[in-house]
Write a protein that holds these residues in place. Structure first.
Motif, PDB file in Angstrom:
ATOM      1  N   THR A   1      -2.067  -2.587  -3.926  1.00 24.47           N
ATOM      2  CA  THR A   1      -2.254  -4.325  -5.001  1.00 24.47           C
ATOM      3  C   THR A   1      -2.490  -5.525  -3.723  1.00 24.47           C
ATOM      4  N   GLU A   2      -3.364  -6.274  -4.613  1.00 22.17           N
ATOM      5  CA  GLU A   2      -3.514  -7.597  -3.795  1.00 22.17           C
ATOM      6  C   GLU A   2      -2.511  -8.667  -4.358  1.00 22.17           C
ATOM      7  N   ASN A   3      -1.767  -9.196  -3.793  1.00 21.10           N
ATOM      8  CA  ASN A   3      -1.275 -10.481  -4.507  1.00 21.10           C
ATOM      9  C   ASN A   3      -1.156 -11.812  -4.031  1.00 21.10           C
ATOM     10  N   GLY A   4      -1.999 -12.184  -3.637  1.00 17.04           N
ATOM     11  CA  GLY A   4      -2.306 -13.605  -3.725  1.00 17.04           C
ATOM     12  C   GLY A   4      -2.830 -13.877  -1.994  1.00 17.04           C
ATOM     13  N   THR A   5      -2.106 -15.030  -1.734  1.00 23.08           N
ATOM     14  CA  THR A   5      -1.971 -15.119  -0.369  1.00 23.08           C
ATOM     15  C   THR A   5      -1.010 -16.166   0.470  1.00 23.08           C
ATOM     16  N   GLY A   6      -1.134 -16.281   1.707  1.00 21.30           N
ATOM     17  CA  GLY A   6       0.329 -17.323   1.859  1.00 21.30           C
ATOM     18  C   GLY A   6       1.488 -16.782   2.293  1.00 21.30           C
TER      19      GLY A   6
ATOM     20  N   THR B   1       7.271  12.214  -4.266  1.00 24.20           N
ATOM     21  CA  THR B   1       7.415  10.990  -3.273  1.00 24.20           C
ATOM     22  C   THR B   1       6.418  10.864  -2.633  1.00 24.20           C
ATOM     23  N   TYR B   2       6.996   8.954  -2.743  1.00 21.74           N
ATOM     24  CA  TYR B   2       5.508   8.075  -2.187  1.00 21.74           C
ATOM     25  C   TYR B   2       5.938   7.483  -1.012  1.00 21.74           C
ATOM     26  N   PHE B   3       5.513   6.918  -0.413  1.00 29.77           N
ATOM     27  CA  PHE B   3       5.612   6.077   1.213  1.00 29.77           C
ATOM     28  C   PHE B   3       4.940   4.873   0.543  1.00 29.77           C
ATOM     29  N   VAL B   4       5.475   4.020   1.044  1.00 27.03           N
ATOM     30  CA  VAL B   4       5.028   2.089   1.011  1.00 27.03           C
ATOM     31  C   VAL B   4       5.751   0.914   1.679  1.00 27.03           C
ATOM     32  N   LYS B   5       4.324   0.706   2.197  1.00 30.32           N
ATOM     33  CA  LYS B   5       4.127  -0.538   2.993  1.00 30.32           C
ATOM     34  C   LYS B   5       3.904  -1.377   2.710  1.00 30.32           C
ATOM     35  N   ALA B   6       4.537  -2.675   3.091  1.00 30.30           N
ATOM     36  CA  ALA B   6       3.694  -4.072   3.059  1.00 30.30           C
ATOM     37  C   ALA B   6       2.669  -4.100   3.643  1.00 30.30           C
ATOM     38  N   TYR B   7       1.402  -5.248   3.013  1.00 31.65           N
ATOM     39  CA  TYR B   7       0.629  -5.516   4.750  1.00 31.65           C
ATOM     40  C   TYR B   7       0.512  -7.061   4.479  1.00 31.65           C
ATOM     41  N   ALA B   8       0.592  -6.981   5.420  1.00 28.17           N
ATOM     42  CA  ALA B   8      -0.791  -9.640   4.984  1.00 28.17           C
ATOM     43  C   ALA B   8      -1.931  -8.945   6.204  1.00 28.17           C
ATOM     44  N   VAL B   9      -2.994  -9.980   5.788  1.00 30.51           N
ATOM     45  CA  VAL B   9      -4.362  -9.696   6.358  1.00 30.51           C
ATOM     46  C   VAL B   9      -4.367 -11.515   6.945  1.00 30.51           C
TER      47      VAL B   9
ATOM     48  N   PHE C   1       6.500 -12.026  -1.609  1.00 33.88           N
ATOM     49  CA  PHE C   1       6.379 -11.970  -3.099  1.00 33.88           C
ATOM     50  C   PHE C   1       6.383 -10.356  -3.430  1.00 33.88           C
ATOM     51  N   ASN C   2       6.012  -9.771  -4.679  1.00 36.61           N
ATOM     52  CA  ASN C   2       6.527  -8.762  -5.852  1.00 36.61           C
ATOM     53  C   ASN C   2       5.069  -8.434  -6.073  1.00 36.61           C
ATOM     54  N   SER C   3       4.915  -6.581  -5.616  1.00 42.90           N
ATOM     55  CA  SER C   3       4.468  -5.799  -6.293  1.00 42.90           C
ATOM     56  C   SER C   3       4.641  -5.064  -7.125  1.00 42.90           C
ATOM     57  N   ASN C   4       3.645  -5.230  -7.980  1.00 47.66           N
ATOM     58  CA  ASN C   4       4.047  -4.014  -9.603  1.00 47.66           C
ATOM     59  C   ASN C   4       2.845  -2.601  -8.967  1.00 47.66           C
ATOM     60  N   ILE C   5       3.641  -1.395  -8.985  1.00 49.07           N
ATOM     61  CA  ILE C   5       2.771  -0.083  -8.198  1.00 49.07           C
ATOM     62  C   ILE C   5       2.907   0.617  -9.290  1.00 49.07           C
ATOM     63  N   THR C   6       1.704   1.436 -10.085  1.00 47.86           N
ATOM     64  CA  THR C   6       1.016   1.636 -11.202  1.00 47.86           C
ATOM     65  C   THR C   6       0.143   2.742 -10.996  1.00 47.86           C
ATOM     66  N   GLY C   7       0.170   3.659 -11.935  1.00 47.34           N
ATOM     67  CA  GLY C   7      -0.869   5.115 -11.950  1.00 47.34           C
ATOM     68  C   GLY C   7      -0.120   5.868 -10.889  1.00 47.34           C
TER      69      GLY C   7
ATOM     70  N   CYS D   1       0.993  -1.285  -0.155  1.00 49.82           N
ATOM     71  CA  CYS D   1      -0.032  -0.047   0.058  1.00 49.82           C
ATOM     72  C   CYS D   1       1.284   1.307   0.193  1.00 49.82           C
ATOM     73  N   TRP D   2       0.351   2.248  -0.718  1.00 47.73           N
ATOM     74  CA  TRP D   2       0.940   3.685  -0.787  1.00 47.73           C
ATOM     75  C   TRP D   2       0.401   5.026  -0.923  1.00 47.73           C
ATOM     76  N   ASN D   3       1.108   5.810  -0.293  1.00 51.38           N
ATOM     77  CA  ASN D   3       0.218   7.583  -0.578  1.00 51.38           C
ATOM     78  C   ASN D   3       1.824   8.536  -0.490  1.00 51.38           C
TER      79      ASN D   3
END
Length: 229
Positions: free
Chosen positions: A15-20, A36-44, A24-30, A1-3
């Motif tokens: 982004t949503e990049n599967g489960t488990g 300057t962007y701030f980004v963190k990985a997340y898991a639910v 994992f890798n994420s393609n950040i677009t748009g 996730c980013w802002n």
């Protein structure tokens, strides 16, 4: 996730990049240029959402460039340049000048290249037409695109505007003539006078006077004439 403000969450772009578990890798677009962007990985999981450590990055941009004043203007050429103060985060692969007679020139118009990289540069624009208004801009290209500096306008030099005064004070071998230079054409008048012959359309490769320099009215003393000619 980013802002763009920090501490992004799932309420921000993500982004949503599967489960488990595991990597994992994420393609950040748009994204926007030069931001300057701030980004963190997340898991639910069933308990809630966990976030990783925060990173920040700045997207690439087109270069930052200004156009210098035009100098050394002649009837058919002029010199101009630019200053690339920032490459946009990517190597400047081409830089130079572009020009036209309509305004806002781009590199599909007449142009000249001046190497690569950032910093100050200059180039000569050639093949210009006398007495014509031109518009010039410096440009710089990197992998993102082409940036243009501010537009500079200039007018190429022209021939002087001169009229011939009536010939007076005519004697057997002398006469008095002169002229009026109403416009210097954008360049200093370095020589002026009158020229004459007995056949018509005289030019300075034949008989002529030299009567100083500069614009305005002047008088020429014509001497060495032949009797009855």
């Amino acid at each position: 996730c980013w802002n763009t403000t920090g501490n992004p969450t799932l309420e921000n772009s993500h982004t949503e990049n599967g489960t488990g578990t595991g990597s994992f890798n994420s393609n950040i677009t748009g994204l926007s240029l030069g931001t300057t962007y701030f980004v963190k990985a997340y898991a639910v999981n069933s308990t809630g959402t966990a976030y990783g450590n925060e990173y920040f990055f700045t997207t690439l941009n087109i270069p930052t460039i200004t156009t210098d004043a035009v100098s050394l203007v002649t009837g058919i050429s002029a010199t101009c340049g630019g200053n690339i103060s920032y490459n946009g985060g990517a190597v400047v692969t081409e830089r130079g000048l572009c020009w036209n007679t309509t305004g806002n020139p781009v590199i599909t118009d007449s142009h000249v290249t001046a190497g690569e990289g950032t910093g100050i540069f200059s180039s000569e624009m050639t093949g210009l037409t006398i007495g014509t208004v031109y518009y010039a801009r410096a440009y710089a290209t990197n992998v993102i695109g082409t940036a243009y500096g501010n537009t500079q306008s200039f007018t190429t030099q022209n021939f002087a505007s001169v009229t011939t005064n009536a010939v007076t004070s005519i004697t057997y071998t002398t006469a008095q003539g002169g002229g009026n230079i109403a416009s210097d054409g954008g360049a200093l008048i370095t020589q002026r006078g009158v020229c004459w012959n007995t056949t018509g359309n005289p030019v300075i490769s034949g008989n002529h006077t030299s009567d100083g320099s500069g614009a305005g009215i002047y008088t020429s003393n014509i001497t060495g004439l032949a009797v009855n000619n």
